[in-house]
Design a protein around this motif. Structure first.
Motif, PDB file in Angstrom:
ATOM      1  N   ARG A  84       0.828  -1.206   0.000  1.00 29.76           N
ATOM      2  CA  ARG A  84       0.000   0.000   0.000  1.00 29.76           C
ATOM      3  C   ARG A  84       0.864   1.258   0.000  1.00 29.76           C
ATOM      4  O   ARG A  84       0.547   2.253  -0.668  1.00 29.76           O
ATOM      5  N   GLY A  85       1.967   1.230   0.752  1.00 28.96           N
ATOM      6  CA  GLY A  85       2.854   2.378   0.779  1.00 28.96           C
ATOM      7  C   GLY A  85       3.509   2.635  -0.564  1.00 28.96           C
ATOM      8  O   GLY A  85       3.587   3.786  -1.025  1.00 28.96           O
ATOM      9  N   PHE A  86       3.971   1.577  -1.231  1.00 30.50           N
ATOM     10  CA  PHE A  86       4.599   1.728  -2.535  1.00 30.50           C
ATOM     11  C   PHE A  86       3.614   2.287  -3.555  1.00 30.50           C
ATOM     12  O   PHE A  86       3.949   3.173  -4.345  1.00 30.50           O
ATOM     13  N   GLU A  87       2.408   1.742  -3.549  1.00 26.21           N
ATOM     14  CA  GLU A  87       1.403   2.212  -4.510  1.00 26.21           C
ATOM     15  C   GLU A  87       1.078   3.685  -4.279  1.00 26.21           C
ATOM     16  O   GLU A  87       0.889   4.450  -5.235  1.00 26.21           O
ATOM     17  N   HIS A  88       1.005   4.081  -3.007  1.00 28.09           N
ATOM     18  CA  HIS A  88       0.716   5.472  -2.685  1.00 28.09           C
ATOM     19  C   HIS A  88       1.842   6.386  -3.167  1.00 28.09           C
ATOM     20  O   HIS A  88       1.595   7.438  -3.776  1.00 28.09           O
ATOM     21  N   LEU A 110      14.285 -16.424   4.037  1.00 32.09           N
ATOM     22  CA  LEU A 110      14.285 -16.597   2.591  1.00 32.09           C
ATOM     23  C   LEU A 110      15.427 -17.519   2.193  1.00 32.09           C
ATOM     24  O   LEU A 110      16.524 -17.438   2.732  1.00 32.09           O
ATOM     25  N   GLY A 111      15.181 -18.375   1.238  1.00 31.84           N
ATOM     26  CA  GLY A 111      16.243 -19.229   0.737  1.00 31.84           C
ATOM     27  C   GLY A 111      17.284 -18.412  -0.008  1.00 31.84           C
ATOM     28  O   GLY A 111      17.009 -17.294  -0.469  1.00 31.84           O
ATOM     29  N   ALA A 112      18.479 -18.947  -0.129  1.00 27.77           N
ATOM     30  CA  ALA A 112      19.563 -18.216  -0.776  1.00 27.77           C
ATOM     31  C   ALA A 112      19.244 -17.895  -2.228  1.00 27.77           C
ATOM     32  O   ALA A 112      19.750 -16.926  -2.789  1.00 27.77           O
ATOM     33  N   ASP A 113      18.386 -18.694  -2.852  1.00 21.37           N
ATOM     34  CA  ASP A 113      18.068 -18.481  -4.257  1.00 21.37           C
ATOM     35  C   ASP A 113      16.721 -17.782  -4.445  1.00 21.37           C
ATOM     36  O   ASP A 113      16.195 -17.716  -5.558  1.00 21.37           O
ATOM     37  N   VAL A 114      16.142 -17.268  -3.354  1.00 19.67           N
ATOM     38  CA  VAL A 114      14.846 -16.605  -3.430  1.00 19.67           C
ATOM     39  C   VAL A 114      15.054 -15.102  -3.543  1.00 19.67           C
ATOM     40  O   VAL A 114      15.758 -14.497  -2.726  1.00 19.67           O
ATOM     41  N   ALA A 115      14.462 -14.487  -4.560  1.00 21.28           N
ATOM     42  CA  ALA A 115      14.574 -13.044  -4.746  1.00 21.28           C
ATOM     43  C   ALA A 115      13.775 -12.321  -3.666  1.00 21.28           C
ATOM     44  O   ALA A 115      12.841 -12.868  -3.078  1.00 21.28           O
ATOM     45  N   SER A 116      14.124 -11.095  -3.417  1.00 19.69           N
ATOM     46  CA  SER A 116      13.464 -10.315  -2.380  1.00 19.69           C
ATOM     47  C   SER A 116      12.020 -10.003  -2.749  1.00 19.69           C
ATOM     48  O   SER A 116      11.763  -9.430  -3.818  1.00 19.69           O
ATOM     49  N   PRO A 117      11.056 -10.373  -1.884  1.00 19.16           N
ATOM     50  CA  PRO A 117       9.658  -9.993  -2.143  1.00 19.16           C
ATOM     51  C   PRO A 117       9.474  -8.484  -2.212  1.00 19.16           C
ATOM     52  O   PRO A 117       8.613  -7.988  -2.954  1.00 19.16           O
ATOM     53  N   THR A 118      10.294  -7.735  -1.459  1.00 20.91           N
ATOM     54  CA  THR A 118      10.204  -6.274  -1.497  1.00 20.91           C
ATOM     55  C   THR A 118      10.513  -5.742  -2.888  1.00 20.91           C
ATOM     56  O   THR A 118       9.830  -4.832  -3.385  1.00 20.91           O
ATOM     57  N   LEU A 119      11.524  -6.296  -3.536  1.00 22.94           N
ATOM     58  CA  LEU A 119      11.858  -5.858  -4.882  1.00 22.94           C
ATOM     59  C   LEU A 119      10.725  -6.156  -5.855  1.00 22.94           C
ATOM     60  O   LEU A 119      10.440  -5.353  -6.765  1.00 22.94           O
ATOM     61  N   ARG A 120      10.047  -7.287  -5.675  1.00 22.47           N
ATOM     62  CA  ARG A 120       8.907  -7.604  -6.543  1.00 22.47           C
ATOM     63  C   ARG A 120       7.770  -6.609  -6.329  1.00 22.47           C
ATOM     64  O   ARG A 120       7.137  -6.164  -7.287  1.00 22.47           O
ATOM     65  N   LEU A 121       7.522  -6.259  -5.054  1.00 21.22           N
ATOM     66  CA  LEU A 121       6.453  -5.306  -4.768  1.00 21.22           C
ATOM     67  C   LEU A 121       6.764  -3.929  -5.356  1.00 21.22           C
ATOM     68  O   LEU A 121       5.869  -3.244  -5.864  1.00 21.22           O
ATOM     69  N   ILE A 122       8.017  -3.522  -5.293  1.00 15.61           N
ATOM     70  CA  ILE A 122       8.411  -2.234  -5.873  1.00 15.61           C
ATOM     71  C   ILE A 122       8.199  -2.253  -7.381  1.00 15.61           C
ATOM     72  O   ILE A 122       7.662  -1.298  -7.967  1.00 15.61           O
ATOM     73  N   GLU A 123       8.610  -3.342  -8.007  1.00 12.65           N
ATOM     74  CA  GLU A 123       8.434  -3.458  -9.454  1.00 12.65           C
ATOM     75  C   GLU A 123       6.960  -3.450  -9.829  1.00 12.65           C
ATOM     76  O   GLU A 123       6.555  -2.769 -10.785  1.00 12.65           O
ATOM     77  N   ASP A 124       6.127  -4.188  -9.095  1.00 12.95           N
ATOM     78  CA  ASP A 124       4.685  -4.251  -9.406  1.00 12.95           C
ATOM     79  C   ASP A 124       4.016  -2.886  -9.237  1.00 12.95           C
ATOM     80  O   ASP A 124       3.069  -2.548  -9.952  1.00 12.95           O
ATOM     81  N   SER A 125       4.502  -2.093  -8.270  1.00 14.70           N
ATOM     82  CA  SER A 125       3.881  -0.788  -8.030  1.00 14.70           C
ATOM     83  C   SER A 125       4.394   0.284  -8.983  1.00 14.70           C
ATOM     84  O   SER A 125       3.870   1.397  -8.991  1.00 14.70           O
ATOM     85  N   LEU A 127       7.135   1.859  -8.815  1.00 13.70           N
ATOM     86  CA  LEU A 127       7.788   2.901  -8.045  1.00 13.70           C
ATOM     87  C   LEU A 127       9.283   2.894  -8.347  1.00 13.70           C
ATOM     88  O   LEU A 127       9.907   1.837  -8.437  1.00 13.70           O
ATOM     89  N   ASP A 128       9.864   4.076  -8.514  1.00  8.83           N
ATOM     90  CA  ASP A 128      11.293   4.194  -8.762  1.00  8.83           C
ATOM     91  C   ASP A 128      12.048   3.627  -7.556  1.00  8.83           C
ATOM     92  O   ASP A 128      11.929   4.156  -6.438  1.00  8.83           O
ATOM     93  N   PRO A 129      12.828   2.571  -7.724  1.00  5.53           N
ATOM     94  CA  PRO A 129      13.501   1.945  -6.571  1.00  5.53           C
ATOM     95  C   PRO A 129      14.497   2.865  -5.871  1.00  5.53           C
ATOM     96  O   PRO A 129      14.802   2.657  -4.694  1.00  5.53           O
ATOM     97  N   THR A 130      14.999   3.891  -6.558  1.00  9.45           N
ATOM     98  CA  THR A 130      15.946   4.797  -5.902  1.00  9.45           C
ATOM     99  C   THR A 130      15.260   5.657  -4.839  1.00  9.45           C
ATOM    100  O   THR A 130      15.941   6.346  -4.068  1.00  9.45           O
ATOM    101  N   ARG A 131      13.942   5.605  -4.776  1.00  9.96           N
ATOM    102  CA  ARG A 131      13.199   6.360  -3.762  1.00  9.96           C
ATOM    103  C   ARG A 131      12.973   5.546  -2.491  1.00  9.96           C
ATOM    104  O   ARG A 131      12.339   6.043  -1.551  1.00  9.96           O
ATOM    105  N   ILE A 132      13.485   4.338  -2.443  1.00  7.62           N
ATOM    106  CA  ILE A 132      13.255   3.454  -1.291  1.00  7.62           C
ATOM    107  C   ILE A 132      14.531   3.301  -0.468  1.00  7.62           C
ATOM    108  O   ILE A 132      15.620   3.084  -0.998  1.00  7.62           O
TER     109      ILE A 132
END
Length: 417
Positions: A84-88, A110-125, A127-132
């Motif tokens: 919700r914060g990213f979308e806002h 998280l497993g060593a081969d599991v990508a960050s869920p936060t990065l997925r949420l940023i991409e889906d929203s 939102l420019d990742p440099t703002r996080i």
């Protein structure tokens, strides 16, 4: 995207069998961070909120420390709030950055081969990742795994902050391992240090480490003008706290606090100049007395003594002791402790070598360049008296150096205490 959101709103039983609340029971608020060089709101910290039985908005922080709630549910709530914060923020391009808290223990799950869920949420929203900015909370979790995920964050353009710096374990190992961009000072230590004393000395030393590491400094929990002034002393670029605003449902115009920051910084500058003026006056007095002491000792051996009148002036000025070393740093006289306009000799330090002290090479280098100039150490706390002091050094002749320990009044050191 829709299928993931639907899963997030699923309700599961708690550890005691009771049904957990809907994720919609939790929602984000945003606390502004003020950037001191401009006075603008530069960004916000995302904080969890819920409603109590009287329908009042309250912190939802207790959820994350309540053992009766499953960890998986807490993680769902956390991701729901981030989403919700990213979308806002994606819809507010002028709102600056957004900081979010992430527990190292959760990262370790998280497993060593599991990508960050936060990065997925940023991409889906979108939102420019440099703002996080990712705030690493707690001094727990697997450091190697943490290092791996932080590299992912940095590679994606995110910045990383160490939260609660100075709490418990100082987290120096994390600064070395993670190369953070931002350090947030521990709020409890900051509030204690703002009152002065040893805690202030410790915290100011820690901020020096942060600056040497190339990190920006954030002071949170700033509630009073005195805490603001001490935050400036800490070298903070950002401040957040009730002095400006609590966490809010809506974002603010960037210039909201600019007039207040301007007034606060002007007041700080006035008080700092007054402190420095008093400090300079005291240092000038000390130096004049040291030159008087030099004239007494210069043409005598180490047993020469100043008059009672001079001793009284030394004591009033805060001079604690003096002694004589040779050019190699070896002490060739007793310590002469200045007590009630008299001298007490302390011979146990005769023969000690002080050339390892940082001011001593400076003293030698200055001697070679300019002759008999006075050199002062940085401020430190005397191990015998626990007083803040400086050591002043001055040549008596080519092979004898007069060293004088003088107390420093802590009320003129920094503003805010």
């Amino acid at each position: 995207m829709k299928s993931r959101v639907k899963r997030l709103h699923a309700v599961a039983p708690a550890n005691d069998g009771a049904m957990l609340p809907s994720l919609n029971h939790y929602f984000p608020h945003f606390q502004p961070l003020v950037y001191l060089p401009t006075g603008h709101v530069a960004g916000y910290e995302l904080l969890a909120r819920t409603r109590d039985r009287q329908n009042r908005v309250v912190s939802a922080g207790a959820l994350f420390t309540d053992a009766s709630f499953p960890v998986d549910f807490k993680i769902q709530v956390d991701r729901h709030l981030r989403q919700r914060g990213f979308e806002h923020f994606a819809q507010e391009p002028d709102a600056g950055f957004l900081t979010i808290n992430i527990s190292p223990d959760w990262i370790s799950r998280l497993g060593a081969d599991v990508a960050s869920p936060t990065l997925r949420l940023i991409e889906d929203s979108r939102l420019d990742p440099t703002r996080i900015i990712i705030e690493i909370t707690e001094a727990s979790g697997d450091l190697d795994r943490l290092r791996q995920i932080v590299k992912q964050y940095h590679a994606a353009g995110l910045r990383v902050a160490i939260d609660d710096f100075g709490a418990g374990y100082s987290q120096l190992d994390r600064v070395i391992a993670l190369h953070p961009d931002v350090i947030k000072l521990d709020m409890r230590l900051f509030k204690l240090a703002a009152k002065g004393g040893l805690s202030a000395d410790v915290l100011l030393g820690m901020t020096t480490i942060a600056e040497r590491s190339g990190c920006e400094i954030v002071c949170e929990g700033v509630e009073t003008e005195e805490e603001f002034y001490f935050g400036v002393e800490c070298g903070a670029q950002y401040m957040q706290g009730y002095l400006f605003a609590p966490a809010l449902a809506d974002l603010l115009p960037p210039a909201t606090f600019q007039p207040r920051v301007r007034l606060l910084t002007e007041t700080y500058l006035q008080r700092k100049c007054a402190n420095l003026s008093a400090s300079v006056d005291h240092s000038t007095q000390i130096k004049q007395l040291i030159f008087e002491l030099q004239s007494v000792l210069q043409d005598t051996d180490e047993s020469g003594r100043p008059s009672m009148e001079l001793l009284a002036k030394l004591q009033r000025a805060g001079i604690m002791r003096f002694f004589i070393c040779d050019a190699g740093g070896y002490q060739i006289s007793p310590n002469y402790e200045v007590i009630a306009a008299t001298l007490r000799e302390e011979k146990k330090y005769c023969g000690y070598n002080w050339s390892w002290r940082p001011y001593f090479p400076t003293l030698l280098a200055t001697r070679k360049r300019t002759g008999f100039d006075l050199v002062a150490s940085t401020i430190y706390r005397d191990v015998n008296t626990a007083q803040l002091c400086k050591t002043f050094g001055l040549y008596l002749d080519d092979n004898r150096i007069l060293l004088v320990d003088a107390a420093v009044r802590d009320e003129v050191l920094y503003v805010g205490s």
